[in-house]
Design an enzyme around this catalytic site. Sequence first.
Site, PDB file in Angstrom:
ATOM      1  N   TYR A 141       0.817  -1.211   0.000  1.00 44.18           N
ATOM      2  CA  TYR A 141       0.000   0.000   0.000  1.00 44.18           C
ATOM      3  C   TYR A 141       0.852   1.264   0.000  1.00 44.18           C
ATOM      4  CZ  TYR A 141      -4.621  -2.048   0.893  1.00 44.18           C
ATOM      5  OH  TYR A 141      -5.808  -2.712   0.781  1.00 44.18           O
ATOM      6  N   LYS A 191       3.084 -15.299   2.125  1.00 46.09           N
ATOM      7  CA  LYS A 191       3.441 -16.079   0.938  1.00 46.09           C
ATOM      8  C   LYS A 191       4.952 -16.269   0.962  1.00 46.09           C
ATOM      9  CE  LYS A 191       1.465 -17.324  -2.452  1.00 46.09           C
ATOM     10  NZ  LYS A 191       1.060 -18.732  -2.798  1.00 46.09           N
ATOM     11  N   ASP A 224      -2.938 -18.158   0.511  1.00 48.50           N
ATOM     12  CA  ASP A 224      -3.967 -18.767  -0.341  1.00 48.50           C
ATOM     13  C   ASP A 224      -4.662 -19.909   0.392  1.00 48.50           C
ATOM     14  OD1 ASP A 224      -1.556 -20.165  -0.441  1.00 48.50           O
ATOM     15  OD2 ASP A 224      -1.747 -20.720  -2.556  1.00 48.50           O
ATOM     16  N   ASP A 248      -6.410  -7.116   3.997  1.00 46.31           N
ATOM     17  CA  ASP A 248      -7.527  -6.461   3.314  1.00 46.31           C
ATOM     18  C   ASP A 248      -8.442  -7.518   2.707  1.00 46.31           C
ATOM     19  OD1 ASP A 248      -9.008  -4.296   2.124  1.00 46.31           O
ATOM     20  OD2 ASP A 248      -8.016  -4.783   0.226  1.00 46.31           O
ATOM     21  N   ASP A 252     -12.260  -9.237   4.427  1.00 43.71           N
ATOM     22  CA  ASP A 252     -13.551  -9.171   3.724  1.00 43.71           C
ATOM     23  C   ASP A 252     -14.172 -10.563   3.632  1.00 43.71           C
ATOM     24  OD1 ASP A 252     -13.442  -6.416   3.211  1.00 43.71           O
ATOM     25  OD2 ASP A 252     -14.114  -6.664   1.145  1.00 43.71           O
TER      26      ASP A 252
HETATM   27  C1  IPM Z   1     -10.388  -1.380   3.881  1.00 44.93           C
HETATM   28  C2  IPM Z   1     -10.609  -0.739   2.554  1.00 44.93           C
HETATM   29  C3  IPM Z   1      -9.444   0.196   2.239  1.00 44.93           C
HETATM   30  C4  IPM Z   1      -8.192  -0.638   2.155  1.00 44.93           C
HETATM   31  C5  IPM Z   1      -9.620   1.048   0.966  1.00 44.93           C
HETATM   32  C6  IPM Z   1     -10.907   1.847   1.009  1.00 44.93           C
HETATM   33  C7  IPM Z   1      -8.441   1.950   0.744  1.00 44.93           C
HETATM   34  O1  IPM Z   1     -10.780  -1.706   1.574  1.00 44.93           O
HETATM   35  O2  IPM Z   1     -10.284  -0.649   4.883  1.00 44.93           O
HETATM   36  O3  IPM Z   1     -10.331  -2.609   3.948  1.00 44.93           O
HETATM   37  O4  IPM Z   1      -7.877  -1.213   1.107  1.00 44.93           O
HETATM   38  O5  IPM Z   1      -7.493  -0.725   3.176  1.00 44.93           O
HETATM   39 MG    MG Z   2     -10.867  -3.679   2.332  1.00 48.70          MG
END
Ligand code: IPM
Ligand code: MG
Length: 354
Positions: A141, A191, A224, A248, A252
């Site tokens: 990032y 990884k 993975d 990230d 999710d």
């Molecule tokens: C998160 C989001 C952010 C990230 C984006 C909005 C920059 O997806 O907080 O998980 O990738 O960290």
């Molecule tokens: Mg995210």
Amino acid sequence: MTQTLLLLPGDGIGPEVTAQAARVVERLNAVAGLDVTTATARFGGAAIDADGVPLTDATLAAAKAADAVLMGAVGGPQWAGQPYDRRPEAGLLALRAGMNVFANLRPARTFAALVDASSLKPEIVAGLDILFVRELTGGVYFGEPRGVTGTSDARRGVNTHVYTAAEIRRVARVAFDLAHGRSGRVCSADKANVMEAGLLWREEVQALRDAEYPHIALTHMLADNTAMQLVKNPRQFDVILTDNLFGDILSDEAAMLTGSLGMLPSAALGQAGTPGLYEPIHGSAPDIAGKGVANPCAAILSLAMALRYSLGRADLADRVEAAVAAALDTGARTADLGGTLRTTAMGDAVLAHL
Ligand code: IPM
Ligand code: MG
């Protein structure tokens, strides 16, 4: 002593959900001996429109001076075509870096009342309680060099995945300390089979464990495989330690195990004594923004994390979390949970238990 909470409502549904969290602050001030004043600043796309940048110097200074910062969400289609430095997301990355909040705590917990909301079978997700500790201010990032150079077939896009030993160790320490108050198990995802920086990650995490945390049961898993295991048998995990990018993605995935992104809070923490940054995991949800139907629970639970980790009121964090669970138990549901309650009514349902 009065503490300050800076609200950064941001874009999309951000203002709607942070408004409900602010109501919870008012209630706790009135009935539970909390002494928190709130201030609000523009952030994300809203700040681009008004100030020309997603995060002004004044807002960053206010964030660093607050006791805690509660963010709503940033982003939306109207800003998507902009160069990276003029996108709402750049404001979020600058805020994380500017506040130096390197450890991102993302709990994925199944509420008993919502066990049927998951796309996985109830017996796989019932009782799920995973805590992601995601590195938040390093890795791909932020790594340099980055950018696109060249022309036609020689165009070249570059991002750099880079970690120092110090960056790895300080976030691993957070994971080990938190695991100590839980089952004592940490799984670190990397990884190491293809990336040098991944091998360094693995070596440094293991070395810290061996030197200072012998009571922690540390395992390493390829990222993975971690993605696969999360849907196959998620309850094998307690604390999962990851770098910025894998965290990230995997967080999710884990969020959906619990039924709805609309329920999950997060905390980003820096060195002791510095303010934390709290945000719901869901994004700005432009499709439902302004309609008053968003689920405010993730924002309210993010406030609970602020009470726990920045405001010294773990007792009130427990009460807020219990109030959300109680509201769900009595059948309160926004649309994302298959119900019909509007945002304000869901806030009412939580407040009814405070
Ligand atoms: C998160 C989001 C952010 C990230 C984006 C909005 C920059 O997806 O907080 O998980 O990738 O960290
Ligand atoms: Mg995210």
